[in-house]
Scaffold this active site. Structure first.
Site, mmCIF file in Angstrom:
data_model
loop_
_atom_site.group_PDB
_atom_site.id
_atom_site.type_symbol
_atom_site.label_atom_id
_atom_site.label_comp_id
_atom_site.label_asym_id
_atom_site.label_seq_id
_atom_site.Cartn_x
_atom_site.Cartn_y
_atom_site.Cartn_z
ATOM 1 N N LYS A 54 37.709 -10.345 -6.632
ATOM 2 C CA LYS A 54 36.794 -10.539 -7.770
ATOM 3 C C LYS A 54 37.581 -10.718 -9.061
ATOM 4 C CE LYS A 54 33.139 -7.988 -5.512
ATOM 5 N NZ LYS A 54 32.575 -6.673 -5.218
ATOM 6 N N GLN A 98 31.335 -1.097 -7.168
ATOM 7 C CA GLN A 98 31.563 -1.447 -5.769
ATOM 8 C C GLN A 98 30.949 -0.388 -4.849
ATOM 9 O OE1 GLN A 98 32.997 -4.298 -4.683
ATOM 10 N NE2 GLN A 98 32.847 -3.731 -2.536
ATOM 11 N N ASP A 121 24.774 -7.413 -9.862
ATOM 12 C CA ASP A 121 24.521 -7.191 -8.432
ATOM 13 C C ASP A 121 23.036 -7.326 -8.104
ATOM 14 O OD1 ASP A 121 26.496 -6.754 -6.564
ATOM 15 O OD2 ASP A 121 26.849 -4.687 -7.177
HETATM 16 N N1 GUN Z 1 30.064 -3.977 -1.234
HETATM 17 C C1 GUN Z 1 29.994 -5.010 -0.372
HETATM 18 N N2 GUN Z 1 29.350 -6.053 -0.944
HETATM 19 C C2 GUN Z 1 28.992 -5.655 -2.177
HETATM 20 C C3 GUN Z 1 28.320 -6.294 -3.249
HETATM 21 O O1 GUN Z 1 27.875 -7.446 -3.183
HETATM 22 N N3 GUN Z 1 28.147 -5.547 -4.366
HETATM 23 C C4 GUN Z 1 28.617 -4.273 -4.466
HETATM 24 N N4 GUN Z 1 28.399 -3.615 -5.599
HETATM 25 N N5 GUN Z 1 29.268 -3.664 -3.498
HETATM 26 C C5 GUN Z 1 29.454 -4.354 -2.361
#
Ligand code: GUN
Length: 294
Positions: A54, A98, A121
């Protein structure tokens, strides 16, 4: 006949390039630099890989990236204090915590603390509710990616039979809402559904998001169906290493489906690209600018 392989790598790269163009434009025209803050609690190796990717892709798109790493034993109060600080920070337009969080932390309370305008998200109840109501909302990234991949095969999803297998807040439920917005007819299946093979057989569009390696078999599919495999399962190999497989038995499905996403190289690539899209959209909305062209 074998299925067309939907190349998530190529489609995600195109999307990232379009985001980068729009980021350059808002910088030039409005002196706005979209910023994404990612919060990682603990040191789960898979999460560390995601967070690094990211960070790199956010910077490559010309946006500001802020990484916050907290120890696994951080208190709920300290984590909430960080979220509150990011909510107030004018350089931050997107906040992603996350998941999963380490045990002992209250995920729901953390999500609820994020400013819905910065909730890239799409997990805050405000955004989830808006999406379910058919209103403008920040939507979860993986489902957005699934829709874009489907549209690379079908210009319109109107009237198509779609089945979503899995009902998580992160993927299954929001995906159902996005498909409804596209005027598809949607079946939601899950671990308690009866006769899953029979349900899948009727679907023109199959979304597998259950986290069970190769659960969906080739002979479940309607010939010509489009298959979007959201699963990323690590299974052990004989040499002690692991390999990645999806929720769909890929080799079998190739012989029956009309189009299919591979694992890796399918949906996974799209999630971060859509996160960049959401961050750009959030930045423009917060700054009172028109919606960007992506
Ligand atoms: N963990 C796995 N995929 C995601 C996601 O799209 N967002 C978040 N916050 N955590 C994740």
């Amino acid at each position: 006949m074998t299925a067309k392989i939907i190349d998530g790598k190529v489609i995600a790269a195109e999307l990232r390039a379009r985001v980068a163009d729009e980021v350059a434009r808002v910088k030039r025209e409005h002196n706005l630099v979209p910023g994404l803050a990612v919060v990682l609690v603990g040191n789960d190796p898979a999460s560390e890989v995601y967070v690094r990717s990211k960070h790199t892709q956010t910077q490559a798109a010309g946006m500001a990236s802020f990484e916050h790493k907290l120890p696994a034993d951080v208190s709920q109060a300290d984590l909430l204090a960080l979220v509150a600080k990011l909510n107030r920070d004018p350089a931050v337009h997107g906040i992603l915590v996350q998941l999963p969080l380490p045990k002992g932390l209250n995920t729901e309370a953390v999500i609820n603390a994020i400013d819905p305008a910065k909730d890239v998200d799409g997990l805050h109840p405000n955004n989830a509710g808006r999406l379910a109501g058919g209103f403008q909302a920040l939507s979860p990234c993986t489902p957005l990616g699934c829709i874009i991949l489907t549209k690379s095969v079908h210009a319109s999803l109107e009237g198509m039979n779609a089945i979503v297998i899995g009902r998580s807040n992160l993927v299954g439920r929001p995906l159902v809402q996005l498909l409804l917005n596209e005027n598809a007819t949607v079946t939601i299946a899950h671990s308690r559904s009866r006769d899953l093979p029979g349900l899948v057989k009727q679907a023109d569009l199959v979304y597998a998001a259950v986290g069970r390696p190769e659960m969906v078999r080739g002979d479940w599919l309607k010939p010509g169906a489009t298959v979007i495999d959201v699963g990323i399962n690590r299974i052990p190999k004989e040499d002690g290493k692991t390999r990645l497989v999806g929720d769909v038995a890929y080799q079998e499905a190739l012989e029956v489906a009309g189009a299919i996403t591979p694992v890796p190289g399918g949906v996974g690539q799209m999630t971060v690209a859509c996160l960049l899209v959401n961050t750009l959209r959030a930045a423009c909305a917060i700054a009172g600018l028109p919606k960007p062209a992506v």
